[in-house]
Design a protein around this motif. Structure first.
Motif, PDB file in Angstrom:
ATOM      1  N   ARG A 123       0.868  -1.180   0.000  1.00 40.81           N
ATOM      2  CA  ARG A 123       0.000   0.000   0.000  1.00 40.81           C
ATOM      3  C   ARG A 123       0.905   1.230   0.000  1.00 40.81           C
ATOM      4  N   PHE A 124       1.016   1.864  -1.138  1.00 38.53           N
ATOM      5  CA  PHE A 124       1.877   3.034  -1.247  1.00 38.53           C
ATOM      6  C   PHE A 124       1.198   4.268  -0.655  1.00 38.53           C
ATOM      7  N   ASN A 125       2.012   5.283  -0.363  1.00 36.11           N
ATOM      8  CA  ASN A 125       1.512   6.549   0.199  1.00 36.11           C
ATOM      9  C   ASN A 125       0.684   6.315   1.462  1.00 36.11           C
ATOM     10  N   SER A 126       1.137   5.365   2.257  1.00 34.50           N
ATOM     11  CA  SER A 126       0.440   5.003   3.499  1.00 34.50           C
ATOM     12  C   SER A 126       1.446   5.024   4.645  1.00 34.50           C
ATOM     13  N   GLU A 127       1.484   6.126   5.368  1.00 39.66           N
ATOM     14  CA  GLU A 127       2.451   6.294   6.448  1.00 39.66           C
ATOM     15  C   GLU A 127       1.876   5.799   7.770  1.00 39.66           C
ATOM     16  N   VAL A 128       2.521   4.811   8.356  1.00 40.55           N
ATOM     17  CA  VAL A 128       2.077   4.267   9.638  1.00 40.55           C
ATOM     18  C   VAL A 128       2.407   5.265  10.751  1.00 40.55           C
ATOM     19  N   VAL A 129       1.400   5.597  11.557  1.00 38.79           N
ATOM     20  CA  VAL A 129       1.594   6.565  12.647  1.00 38.79           C
ATOM     21  C   VAL A 129       1.433   5.938  14.023  1.00 38.79           C
ATOM     22  N   ARG A 130       0.886   4.718  14.057  1.00 35.92           N
ATOM     23  CA  ARG A 130       0.719   4.062  15.367  1.00 35.92           C
ATOM     24  C   ARG A 130       0.648   2.550  15.192  1.00 35.92           C
ATOM     25  N   VAL A 131       1.402   1.842  16.047  1.00 36.58           N
ATOM     26  CA  VAL A 131       1.306   0.388  16.167  1.00 36.58           C
ATOM     27  C   VAL A 131       1.193   0.079  17.648  1.00 36.58           C
ATOM     28  N   GLU A 132       0.137  -0.651  18.010  1.00 36.78           N
ATOM     29  CA  GLU A 132      -0.120  -0.889  19.433  1.00 36.78           C
ATOM     30  C   GLU A 132      -0.690  -2.281  19.632  1.00 36.78           C
ATOM     31  N   SER A 133      -0.209  -2.965  20.670  1.00 35.37           N
ATOM     32  CA  SER A 133      -0.737  -4.277  21.009  1.00 35.37           C
ATOM     33  C   SER A 133      -2.057  -4.115  21.744  1.00 35.37           C
ATOM     34  N   ARG A 134      -3.054  -4.898  21.301  1.00 29.88           N
ATOM     35  CA  ARG A 134      -4.381  -4.753  21.909  1.00 29.88           C
ATOM     36  C   ARG A 134      -5.127  -6.079  21.839  1.00 29.88           C
ATOM     37  N   GLY A 135      -5.361  -6.676  23.002  1.00 27.51           N
ATOM     38  CA  GLY A 135      -6.151  -7.895  23.062  1.00 27.51           C
ATOM     39  C   GLY A 135      -5.575  -9.049  22.262  1.00 27.51           C
ATOM     40  N   LEU A 284       5.675   3.343  17.324  1.00 28.26           N
ATOM     41  CA  LEU A 284       5.490   2.189  18.204  1.00 28.26           C
ATOM     42  C   LEU A 284       4.972   2.597  19.570  1.00 28.26           C
ATOM     43  N   ARG A 285       3.930   1.901  20.031  1.00 27.98           N
ATOM     44  CA  ARG A 285       3.399   2.078  21.377  1.00 27.98           C
ATOM     45  C   ARG A 285       3.524   0.723  22.082  1.00 27.98           C
ATOM     46  N   THR A 286       4.601   0.544  22.850  1.00 26.82           N
ATOM     47  CA  THR A 286       4.865  -0.768  23.441  1.00 26.82           C
ATOM     48  C   THR A 286       4.767  -0.777  24.959  1.00 26.82           C
ATOM     49  N   ASN A 287       4.223   0.274  25.526  1.00 29.01           N
ATOM     50  CA  ASN A 287       4.062   0.342  26.993  1.00 29.01           C
ATOM     51  C   ASN A 287       5.393   0.082  27.714  1.00 29.01           C
ATOM     52  N   ASN A 288       6.438   0.742  27.197  1.00 23.50           N
ATOM     53  CA  ASN A 288       7.772   0.676  27.802  1.00 23.50           C
ATOM     54  C   ASN A 288       8.415  -0.708  27.751  1.00 23.50           C
ATOM     55  N   MET A 289       7.898  -1.593  26.872  1.00 24.08           N
ATOM     56  CA  MET A 289       8.538  -2.894  26.715  1.00 24.08           C
ATOM     57  C   MET A 289       9.759  -2.812  25.804  1.00 24.08           C
ATOM     58  N   LEU A 290       9.834  -1.772  24.970  1.00 20.01           N
ATOM     59  CA  LEU A 290      10.954  -1.592  24.055  1.00 20.01           C
ATOM     60  C   LEU A 290      11.591  -0.238  24.316  1.00 20.01           C
ATOM     61  N   HIS A 291      12.922  -0.211  24.350  1.00 19.16           N
ATOM     62  CA  HIS A 291      13.639   1.023  24.604  1.00 19.16           C
ATOM     63  C   HIS A 291      14.763   1.187  23.591  1.00 19.16           C
ATOM     64  N   VAL A 292      15.092   2.430  23.292  1.00 19.20           N
ATOM     65  CA  VAL A 292      16.255   2.736  22.462  1.00 19.20           C
ATOM     66  C   VAL A 292      17.181   3.602  23.294  1.00 19.20           C
ATOM     67  N   ASP A 293      18.364   3.059  23.616  1.00 22.45           N
ATOM     68  CA  ASP A 293      19.343   3.759  24.442  1.00 22.45           C
ATOM     69  C   ASP A 293      20.676   3.761  23.713  1.00 22.45           C
ATOM     70  N   ASP A 294      21.096   4.925  23.212  1.00 21.32           N
ATOM     71  CA  ASP A 294      22.356   5.042  22.476  1.00 21.32           C
ATOM     72  C   ASP A 294      22.420   4.022  21.342  1.00 21.32           C
ATOM     73  N   ASN A 295      21.314   3.926  20.592  1.00 23.60           N
ATOM     74  CA  ASN A 295      21.171   3.036  19.437  1.00 23.60           C
ATOM     75  C   ASN A 295      21.185   1.552  19.795  1.00 23.60           C
ATOM     76  N   CYS A 296      21.009   1.251  21.066  1.00 22.39           N
ATOM     77  CA  CYS A 296      20.772  -0.126  21.483  1.00 22.39           C
ATOM     78  C   CYS A 296      19.266  -0.296  21.608  1.00 22.39           C
ATOM     79  N   VAL A 297      18.674  -1.066  20.705  1.00 24.10           N
ATOM     80  CA  VAL A 297      17.234  -1.304  20.711  1.00 24.10           C
ATOM     81  C   VAL A 297      16.983  -2.592  21.477  1.00 24.10           C
TER      82      VAL A 297
END
Length: 411
Positions: A123-135, A284-297
């Motif tokens: 799907r072109f011209n489709s910018e993802v603005v939110r990804v969230e885990s739900r149920g 990304l909305r991961t409820n603090n399960m994922l962090h980026v610290d000095d390019n360490c994901v």
């Protein structure tokens, strides 16, 4: 027979196209979200640049995704720029050089997408603005060309949005915030003409700093390279009359003076940051399960899966990771438990710390042959020793003759 999952892939660059193909091969239902109007990701040349001061990026700016400059050639030979069953080594699209220009790679990727039917699920011209885990599922929200927002539920999401768009700058240099002259990141470099007759300081010692400094020297009055390495000797580079190598910048002054730690100082017109990029996942909305610290994901199991949300070499490395993801989603491969994957991640972090490897190198996998072999074993493939030897030879050639390692290559 495995269940067919509804999987979203974010990005239609190398990783996104490869992942989509592997998921389709596993008979999953795939949707690739691509914010631009074509495939290729960072390999799509865009002569536009961002106008923001590189030290103070406006999060609401118009983002230019690609960072490649007009003259860019690959810094890897063709043998390393293909896949196990679709090789660039055996194809040419108008640029037969062993280290071709970016146009050749883009044509190769378009051919790849066409060959395996990946274009049909994008799907072109489709910018993802939110990804969230739900149920137990994932909601993906994206922006349409009309500016509206649409959301859809998926069983899994694979993030392939690239990591050469968000500049990482040397903002720790004393006085650099007060520098009143031109200052930009290599993300916004395209051609050397704007630097004609100027004195330019290039910060960095990687591939982009190497290539861009040499190209700028064709028009600039002087080019001064600044490296963080303590092994650098202050010298004029062989083969160039106007390029000097220095140690790291000690301080920048508002009167255009730049003082280096080696004791030299110059009066400059521009500072160019060739200092890499930040991993950036604003959607990304991961409820603090994922962090980026000095390019360490992290924490990411084997640099890929987030343990809490995981299911119950260069291009070849990307292909292996994509196959592993597809097999895991199809349950052909069973991942360890959450506790086991987290233990593996933290063991890896501890080994890095013990070996003095900085966080920003967490995902630098170019020479990690043990990791490559592990992935290959997981998906039932073998990475030829020939390719590993090419990678080693590439490094040796670069060290021996950095000015002409591309054109001096001997098989």
């Amino acid at each position: 027979m495995t269940n067919s999952l509804n999987v979203a892939v974010i990005g239609a660059g190398v990783a996104g196209l490869t992942t989509a193909r592997e998921l389709l091969r596993e008979n999953h239902r795939v949707t690739v979200f691509e914010k631009s109007g074509q495939i290729g990701g960072t390999w799509v040349y865009d002569n536009r640049v961002e106008v923001d001061d590189c030290l103070h990026l406006n999060p609401n700016r118009t983002v230019v995704h690609s960072s490649i400059y007009k003259s860019l050639r690959t810094n890897l030979p063709r043998q390393l720029m293909g896949f196990s069953d679709f090789s660039l080594e055996e194809k040419t699209y108008g640029d037969p050089r062993l280290f071709p220009g970016h146009e050749e790679v883009l044509k190769f990727l378009k051919d790849f997408a066409n060959e395996f039917g990946v274009g049909e699920v994008i799907r072109f011209n489709s910018e993802v603005v939110r990804v969230e885990s739900r149920g137990g599922e994932f909601v993906v929200e994206w922006k349409t060309t009309e500016g509206g927002l649409v959301e859809e539920d998926f069983d899994a999401v694979v993030v392939c949005n690239g990591h050469h768009t968000e500049p990482r700058v040397a903002d720790d240099v004393p006085g650099i915030e007060e520098w009143s002259r031109k200052q930009l990141h290599s993300h916004n470099y395209r051609i050397p003409e704007p630097y004609r007759d100027q004195i330019v300081v290039v910060i960095g010692s990687g591939a982009s700093a190497f290539d861009i400094s040499r190209e700028i020297a064709s028009t600039a009055k002087e080019v001064h390279l600044s490296s963080r390495s303590s092994d650098v000797k202050v010298t004029r580079l062989d083969g160039y009359e106007n390029i000097w190598q220095h140690m790291m910048i000690k301080r920048v002054f508002n009167d255009r003076t730049i003082e280096f730690q080696d004791g030299d100082s110059i009066v400059a017109d521009a500072i160019l940051h060739c200092t890499g990029y930040k991993f950036h996942f604003p959607f990304l909305r991961t409820n603090n399960m994922l962090h980026v610290d000095d390019n360490c994901v992290g924490p990411l199991y084997k640099h890929v899966f987030l343990p809490q949300l995981a299911p119950g070499v260069v291009f070849r490395l990307i292909e292996l990771q994509a196959k592993w993801v597809a097999h895991a989603l199809s349950k052909k491969i069973l991942l360890p438990s959450k506790d086991e994957t987290l233990a593996d991640v933290y063991k890896f972090y501890q080994e890095m710390d013990e070996n003095g490897i900085p966080k920003r190198r967490t995902h630098s996998l170019s020479f990690q042959f043990e990791y490559v072999d592990w992935l290959a074993d997981q998906v039932g493939l073998h990475v030829e020793d020939r390719l590993k030897k090419i990678i080693k030879k590439l490094f040796e050639n670069w060290m021996a003759r950095p000015k002409g390692y591309r054109d001096a290559w001997v098989s």
